[in-house]
Design a protein around this motif. Structure first.
Motif, PDB file in Angstrom:
ATOM      1  N   GLU A  42       0.637  -1.156  -0.053  1.00  0.00           N
ATOM      2  CA  GLU A  42      -0.060  -0.050   0.116  1.00  0.00           C
ATOM      3  C   GLU A  42       0.739   1.325   0.183  1.00  0.00           C
ATOM      4  N   ARG A  43       0.171   2.253  -0.384  1.00  0.00           N
ATOM      5  CA  ARG A  43       0.990   3.607  -0.411  1.00  0.00           C
ATOM      6  C   ARG A  43       1.171   4.116   0.991  1.00  0.00           C
ATOM      7  N   GLU A  44       2.280   4.527   1.498  1.00  0.00           N
ATOM      8  CA  GLU A  44       2.613   5.036   2.880  1.00  0.00           C
ATOM      9  C   GLU A  44       3.345   6.251   2.841  1.00  0.00           C
ATOM     10  N   VAL A  45       2.827   7.010   3.840  1.00  0.00           N
ATOM     11  CA  VAL A  45       3.491   8.349   4.054  1.00  0.00           C
ATOM     12  C   VAL A  45       4.838   8.163   4.426  1.00  0.00           C
ATOM     13  N   VAL A  46       5.873   9.101   3.860  1.00  0.00           N
ATOM     14  CA  VAL A  46       7.357   9.134   4.223  1.00  0.00           C
ATOM     15  C   VAL A  46       7.719  10.403   5.032  1.00  0.00           C
ATOM     16  N   THR A  59       8.437   9.195   8.935  1.00  0.00           N
ATOM     17  CA  THR A  59       7.954   7.891   9.371  1.00  0.00           C
ATOM     18  C   THR A  59       9.302   7.296   9.784  1.00  0.00           C
ATOM     19  N   ASP A  60       9.130   6.379  10.984  1.00  0.00           N
ATOM     20  CA  ASP A  60      10.583   5.902  11.481  1.00  0.00           C
ATOM     21  C   ASP A  60      11.563   5.400  10.678  1.00  0.00           C
ATOM     22  N   SER A  61      11.148   4.815   9.679  1.00  0.00           N
ATOM     23  CA  SER A  61      12.063   3.921   8.663  1.00  0.00           C
ATOM     24  C   SER A  61      13.086   4.891   8.067  1.00  0.00           C
ATOM     25  N   PHE A  66      16.397  10.770   5.453  1.00  0.00           N
ATOM     26  CA  PHE A  66      15.503  11.781   4.620  1.00  0.00           C
ATOM     27  C   PHE A  66      15.529  13.075   5.198  1.00  0.00           C
ATOM     28  N   THR A  67      15.269  14.114   4.361  1.00  0.00           N
ATOM     29  CA  THR A  67      14.975  15.228   4.787  1.00  0.00           C
ATOM     30  C   THR A  67      14.076  16.098   3.852  1.00  0.00           C
ATOM     31  N   ILE A  68      13.099  16.687   4.282  1.00  0.00           N
ATOM     32  CA  ILE A  68      12.132  17.397   3.347  1.00  0.00           C
ATOM     33  C   ILE A  68      12.417  18.663   3.521  1.00  0.00           C
ATOM     34  N   SER A  69      12.211  19.432   2.610  1.00  0.00           N
ATOM     35  CA  SER A  69      12.232  21.045   2.604  1.00  0.00           C
ATOM     36  C   SER A  69      11.305  21.624   1.508  1.00  0.00           C
TER      37      SER A  69
END
Length: 122
Positions: A42-46, A59-61, A66-69
């Motif tokens: 299934e599609r999951e949030v990152v 998400t924990d994994s 990872f870094t969002i900006s």
């Protein structure tokens, strides 16, 4: 509309940077998210970044890797992915929703990009 790019093939331990350019919406007022969908799953949030405070959720994994900006002047959200693992292989989608709450479900987002494939080889 959202246009995602930056996917590709990378070896484990490598890095990629995804970009998502928005058009037709007031980008600075939208909370942005990256989701991913691996084959058969299934599609999951990152990760998510709010529009007001730019606070983030991971998400924990992917925490620590990872870094969002976001760059509101360029209507663009980025996802910097380091120390990639084969388990990160998936189609990555950017998504947008108005408002500032953290929602991790796909149904909360009403604007979606077309997806970009990330493949991590072992």
């Amino acid at each position: 509309q959202l246009q995602a790019s930056g996917g590709g093939l990378v070896q484990a331990g490598g890095s990629l940077r995804l970009s998502c350019v928005a058009s037709g919406l007031t980008f600075s007022r939208y909370t942005m998210a990256w989701f991913r969908q691996a084959p058969g799953k299934e599609r999951e949030v990152v990760t998510i970044i709010r529009w007001r405070t730019e606070s983030t959720y991971y998400t924990d994994s992917v925490k620590g890797r990872f870094t969002i900006s976001r760059d509101n002047a360029k209507n663009t959200v980025f996802l910097q992915m380091n120390s990639l693992e084969p388990e990160d292989t998936a189609v990555y989608y950017c998504a947008a929703r108005s408002g500032s709450a953290f929602y991790t479900t796909t149904g909360a987002y009403n604007v979606w990009g077309q997806g970009t494939l990330v493949t991590v080889s072992s």
